[in-house]
Design a protein around this motif. Structure first.
Motif, PDB file in Angstrom:
ATOM      1  N   UNK A 147       0.832  -1.224   0.000  1.00 13.00           N
ATOM      2  CA  UNK A 147       0.000   0.000   0.000  1.00 13.00           C
ATOM      3  C   UNK A 147       0.860   1.265   0.000  1.00 13.00           C
ATOM      4  N   UNK A 148       2.185   1.094   0.105  1.00 14.99           N
ATOM      5  CA  UNK A 148       3.066   2.263   0.255  1.00 14.99           C
ATOM      6  C   UNK A 148       3.715   2.733  -1.040  1.00 14.99           C
ATOM      7  N   UNK A 149       3.694   1.920  -2.090  1.00 17.56           N
ATOM      8  CA  UNK A 149       4.505   2.264  -3.264  1.00 17.56           C
ATOM      9  C   UNK A 149       3.933   3.476  -4.021  1.00 17.56           C
ATOM     10  N   UNK A 150       4.821   4.131  -4.744  1.00 13.88           N
ATOM     11  CA  UNK A 150       4.405   5.297  -5.539  1.00 13.88           C
ATOM     12  C   UNK A 150       3.344   4.881  -6.551  1.00 13.88           C
ATOM     13  N   UNK A 151       3.486   3.670  -7.106  1.00  9.37           N
ATOM     14  CA  UNK A 151       2.519   3.189  -8.100  1.00  9.37           C
ATOM     15  C   UNK A 151       1.132   3.041  -7.482  1.00  9.37           C
ATOM     16  N   UNK A 152       1.077   2.474  -6.285  1.00 11.24           N
ATOM     17  CA  UNK A 152      -0.213   2.312  -5.609  1.00 11.24           C
ATOM     18  C   UNK A 152      -0.844   3.678  -5.383  1.00 11.24           C
ATOM     19  N   UNK A 153      -0.032   4.626  -4.944  1.00 13.41           N
ATOM     20  CA  UNK A 153      -0.553   5.974  -4.699  1.00 13.41           C
ATOM     21  C   UNK A 153      -1.065   6.591  -6.003  1.00 13.41           C
ATOM     22  N   UNK A 154      -0.313   6.402  -7.090  1.00 15.83           N
ATOM     23  CA  UNK A 154      -0.732   7.041  -8.347  1.00 15.83           C
ATOM     24  C   UNK A 154      -2.077   6.500  -8.828  1.00 15.83           C
ATOM     25  N   UNK A 155      -2.239   5.195  -8.770  1.00 16.08           N
ATOM     26  CA  UNK A 155      -3.421   4.618  -9.413  1.00 16.08           C
ATOM     27  C   UNK A 155      -4.610   4.434  -8.472  1.00 16.08           C
ATOM     28  N   UNK A 156      -4.401   4.641  -7.180  1.00 17.13           N
ATOM     29  CA  UNK A 156      -5.548   4.486  -6.275  1.00 17.13           C
ATOM     30  C   UNK A 156      -5.890   5.781  -5.529  1.00 17.13           C
ATOM     31  N   UNK A 157      -4.863   6.561  -5.174  1.00 17.59           N
ATOM     32  CA  UNK A 157      -5.106   7.766  -4.373  1.00 17.59           C
ATOM     33  C   UNK A 157      -4.553   8.975  -5.112  1.00 17.59           C
ATOM     34  N   UNK A 158      -4.839   9.018  -6.408  1.00 17.48           N
ATOM     35  CA  UNK A 158      -4.144   9.904  -7.345  1.00 17.48           C
ATOM     36  C   UNK A 158      -4.045  11.365  -6.926  1.00 17.48           C
ATOM     37  N   UNK A 159      -5.154  11.983  -6.525  1.00 16.60           N
ATOM     38  CA  UNK A 159      -5.126  13.437  -6.309  1.00 16.60           C
ATOM     39  C   UNK A 159      -4.783  13.821  -4.873  1.00 16.60           C
ATOM     40  N   UNK A 160      -4.433  12.849  -4.044  1.00 15.14           N
ATOM     41  CA  UNK A 160      -4.023  13.206  -2.683  1.00 15.14           C
ATOM     42  C   UNK A 160      -2.622  13.819  -2.733  1.00 15.14           C
ATOM     43  N   UNK A 161      -2.365  14.774  -1.851  1.00 14.39           N
ATOM     44  CA  UNK A 161      -1.078  15.467  -1.848  1.00 14.39           C
ATOM     45  C   UNK A 161       0.118  14.517  -1.831  1.00 14.39           C
ATOM     46  N   UNK A 162      -0.005  13.433  -1.067  1.00 12.81           N
ATOM     47  CA  UNK A 162       1.090  12.461  -0.948  1.00 12.81           C
ATOM     48  C   UNK A 162       1.423  11.839  -2.303  1.00 12.81           C
ATOM     49  N   UNK A 163       0.369  11.527  -3.042  1.00 13.03           N
ATOM     50  CA  UNK A 163       0.562  10.917  -4.355  1.00 13.03           C
ATOM     51  C   UNK A 163       1.205  11.915  -5.319  1.00 13.03           C
ATOM     52  N   UNK A 164       0.811  13.184  -5.203  1.00 13.98           N
ATOM     53  CA  UNK A 164       1.386  14.202  -6.106  1.00 13.98           C
ATOM     54  C   UNK A 164       2.877  14.360  -5.821  1.00 13.98           C
ATOM     55  N   UNK A 165       3.248  14.293  -4.540  1.00 11.04           N
ATOM     56  CA  UNK A 165       4.675  14.371  -4.194  1.00 11.04           C
ATOM     57  C   UNK A 165       5.431  13.220  -4.855  1.00 11.04           C
ATOM     58  N   UNK A 166       4.943  11.991  -4.614  1.00 10.71           N
ATOM     59  CA  UNK A 166       5.673  10.808  -5.076  1.00 10.71           C
ATOM     60  C   UNK A 166       5.730  10.727  -6.593  1.00 10.71           C
ATOM     61  N   UNK A 167       4.680  11.177  -7.261  1.00 13.24           N
ATOM     62  CA  UNK A 167       4.582  10.912  -8.692  1.00 13.24           C
ATOM     63  C   UNK A 167       4.759  12.120  -9.602  1.00 13.24           C
ATOM     64  N   UNK A 168       4.688  13.310  -9.059  1.00 12.93           N
ATOM     65  CA  UNK A 168       4.957  14.488  -9.891  1.00 12.93           C
ATOM     66  C   UNK A 168       6.167  15.269  -9.398  1.00 12.93           C
ATOM     67  N   UNK A 169       6.178  15.572  -8.096  1.00 18.76           N
ATOM     68  CA  UNK A 169       7.235  16.467  -7.613  1.00 18.76           C
ATOM     69  C   UNK A 169       8.602  15.758  -7.636  1.00 18.76           C
ATOM     70  N   UNK A 170       8.635  14.500  -7.195  1.00 21.32           N
ATOM     71  CA  UNK A 170       9.925  13.786  -7.204  1.00 21.32           C
ATOM     72  C   UNK A 170      10.461  13.637  -8.637  1.00 21.32           C
ATOM     73  N   UNK A 171       9.669  13.127  -9.597  1.00 24.41           N
ATOM     74  CA  UNK A 171      10.215  13.056 -10.966  1.00 24.41           C
ATOM     75  C   UNK A 171      10.599  14.436 -11.529  1.00 24.41           C
ATOM     76  N   UNK A 172       9.808  15.479 -11.215  1.00 27.23           N
ATOM     77  CA  UNK A 172      10.154  16.819 -11.722  1.00 27.23           C
ATOM     78  C   UNK A 172      11.485  17.278 -11.124  1.00 27.23           C
ATOM     79  N   UNK A 173      11.690  16.983  -9.845  1.00 24.05           N
ATOM     80  CA  UNK A 173      12.960  17.339  -9.192  1.00 24.05           C
ATOM     81  C   UNK A 173      14.119  16.592  -9.857  1.00 24.05           C
TER      82      UNK A 173
END
Lengths: 350, 255
Positions: free
Chosen positions: A239-265
């Protein structure tokens, strides 16, 4: 429906595109692309929202002044930028090309894989407990025109919860709900998630472009993005992986960090590495990294620690590899805007 | 728990089922031995090692879980670890390194098997369900909220536990007398009305007394709940039935 789709395109593509142009054209890329502009636009757009949100939160804690201010500011900046750079926009559009014959199959498979994820995002629901915070905060904000003045779980009035209220992400959902004329729950579960999934692959595409620069290597780019999309499809190992966050809890702030902000950085860090290698200036990348920090704070308070952690590690490595002591100053410089905003918030928001 | 044990446990929990943990590690070793290009080596190898050092550093863990993070959130440092880029890059490198179509085909099939077998298909999660509406909220909740919501006015409602995560996402006017915090046992919320609503057999007298104390205009109950009494006798009239839920309204508010 038509108005919602049209205004989503305006507020999630055209306006961020306009806002990203001034920075993207300074990136000194061989050929400017829509993807670079969108990555810059996403960072500027969310960072500016975070600043406007914190300012209004300190001043009067009401939502409508934030909506009006942000609409006026973003429209002005985008219109100015698009008008000033219209020739560049035409060049970018004209420069779009169809993939080469040998790459077409991989591009096609990549689009199918990402398209499937978008279809699932739009057509399937996933009930997650934390949406009771994120989604409900957005709905309450729209309904009662107040910023973080109610407990999202119950709707009971409360004072400002300093730990959670720095995050502008749920309020951004409320803002989008107003401008795209859709219920906040629809924005939180469908509209914003679609934008996030697409944006994540755009950023991975940019990362791949940094990996493979030469013409004969470029066929590897769609293979890399396709593989990333498959790994995300099969990434629900916990339940902790970035992939799980992206595809299940997409618009939560945590998911945006893991899947948008980290790759952008990472994209900015890869550009810094290349610029150091080619002895070029890294100023724009440092500015972009400071936007990444701000976007980290936009997502969650923890973002103020996570993103600097990554940049400290990466810049220290670069400092050692290229014997560059100034990386310490870069690190401090990129932290200043977000931390000053955070400090003002802590002192004045109560 | 001992700090080192804790991070080891968190690391294993992060990777969870399947063998991505080993696939990632194998890719790292392969890249360490074969990758020479500076940009890729910097991110895929050095940054990975750097983030490993940060995550496993006992001092960072010790200070981190006591200040900024908690034991439940410390794993988020692992989001900084380029797990998917490392694996995707290695697969891309392998797939494109042979000219022979047969060899390439064998590698593609092998990699596909590794990914599909080693991972867990996200959409197989039992919580995924076909969306019932554009809000991605169960339709029964939307229908109940629509029946009791009053435009621009607060209404206090006691809802069954299965509704607590969704009601406030849909309705801004409904005020829950207890909320989602009650579903998380270690947060320690024990609102008496929640306990009365979730008792095996609902004591109607206790429930209605507590509901009136909380100025609760509506009570929503699943039709199959066992009641030791009739809500009507205590001032709550049946207002409507939506699927297998009954909405009761405080009769005094109807006058």
């Amino acid at each position: 429906m038509f108005i919602t789709i049209l205004s989503s395109i305006i507020w999630l593509i055209i306006i961020p595109f306009g806002m990203g142009l001034p920075l993207a054209k300074r990136l000194q890329e061989d050929k400017m692309t829509i993807s670079s502009v969108l990555v810059c636009g996403m960072l500027v757009y969310t960072s500016l929202f975070q600043v406007a949100f914190v300012a209004i939160l300190i001043i009067n804690k009401r939502f409508s002044p934030l909506v009006y201010t942000f609409i006026i500011v973003t429209l002005l900046i985008s219109a100015w930028s698009l008008g000033r750079n219209r020739k560049l926009v035409v060049e970018i559009v004209k420069g779009m090309s169809i993939p080469r014959k040998e790459e077409r199959l991989t591009w096609f498979l990549m689009i199918i894989s990402i398209g499937f994820q978008l279809y699932q995002t739009a057509m399937y629901q996933f009930i997650d407990g934390d949406d009771a915070f994120y989604g409900a905060t957005a709905t309450m904000t729209v309904g009662w025109d107040k910023l973080y003045q109610y407990i999202p779980y119950t709707g009971m009035p409360t004072g400002l919860d300093v730990r959670h209220s720095f995050s502008g992400a749920p309020i951004f959902v409320a803002f989008l709900s107003e401008v795209v004329c859709a219920h906040a729950a629809t924005v939180h579960h469908i509209i914003l998630p679609i934008a996030i999934v697409v944006m994540m692959y755009v950023i991975y595409y940019k990362i791949a472009c940094e990996f493979w620069k030469t013409d004969h290597e470029k066929k590897k780019i769609p293979i890399f993005v396709l593989t990333i999309s498959l790994l995300y499809l099969y990434g629900n190992t916990s339940i902790y992986t970035a992939a799980t966050f992206l595809l299940t809890r997409t618009a939560q702030g945590k998911s945006i960090i893991a899947n948008l902000v980290v790759p952008a950085t990472v994209y900015c860090l890869l550009r810094i590495q290349r610029n150091l290698e080619e002895k070029k200036s890294c100023q724009i990348e440092i500015v972009l990294l400071s936007f990444c920090m701000m976007m980290g704070g936009f997502c969650t308070m923890l973002g103020l620690v996570l993103i600097p952690m990554l940049t400290v590690v990466a810049l220290l490595i670069l400092g050692v590899l290229y014997k560059k002591k100034s990386v310490i100053i870069w690190q401090i410089m990129m932290l200043v805007p977000t931390y000053v905003l955070g400090l003002i918030y802590l002192l004045l928001a109560k | 728990m001992d700090t080192i044990q804790l991070v080891m446990q968190l690391y294993q929990d992060y990777f969870g089922q399947g063998y991505f943990i080993w696939l990632f590690f194998s890719c790292m070793i392969y890249l360490w031995l074969t990758e020479k290009e500076k940009t890729r080596r910097f991110y895929l190898i050095y940054v990975t090692i750097g983030m490993w050092v940060v995550f496993f550093c006992p001092l960072v863990t010790y200070i981190g879980v006591r200040t900024i993070f908690s034991q439940e959130t410390y794993y988020r440092i692992l989001w900084m670890l380029p797990i998917y880029p490392v694996m995707a890059y290695t697969i891309t490198k392998l797939v494109t390194s042979y000219k022979s179509k047969v060899k390439t085909g064998v590698i593609i099939v092998g990699c596909m098997i590794l990914v599909v077998n080693g991972g867990v298909y996200t959409y197989a999660h039992p919580t995924f369900a076909k969306a019932e509406n554009v809000y991605h909220i169960p339709q029964v909740i939307v229908d109940i909220c629509d029946k009791i919501e009053e435009e621009g006015e607060w209404v206090n409602v006691a809802m069954p536990p299965e509704f607590l995560e969704s009601v406030k996402q849909y309705s801004s006017n409904i005020r829950m007398v207890y909320g989602r915090e009650h579903l998380i046992s270690h947060w320690g919320f024990k609102e008496p009305l929640y306990l009365a609503m979730t008792a095996e057999v609902i004591d109607v007298e206790e429930l209605t007394t507590l509901a009136k104390e909380s100025a609760c205009q509506y009570i929503v109950l699943a039709a199959d709940r066992l009641l030791d009494g009739n809500l009507k006798d205590y001032g709550y009239a049946q207002m409507a039935r939506v699927e297998h839920y009954t909405i009761y309204v405080d009769a005094t508010t109807l006058e």
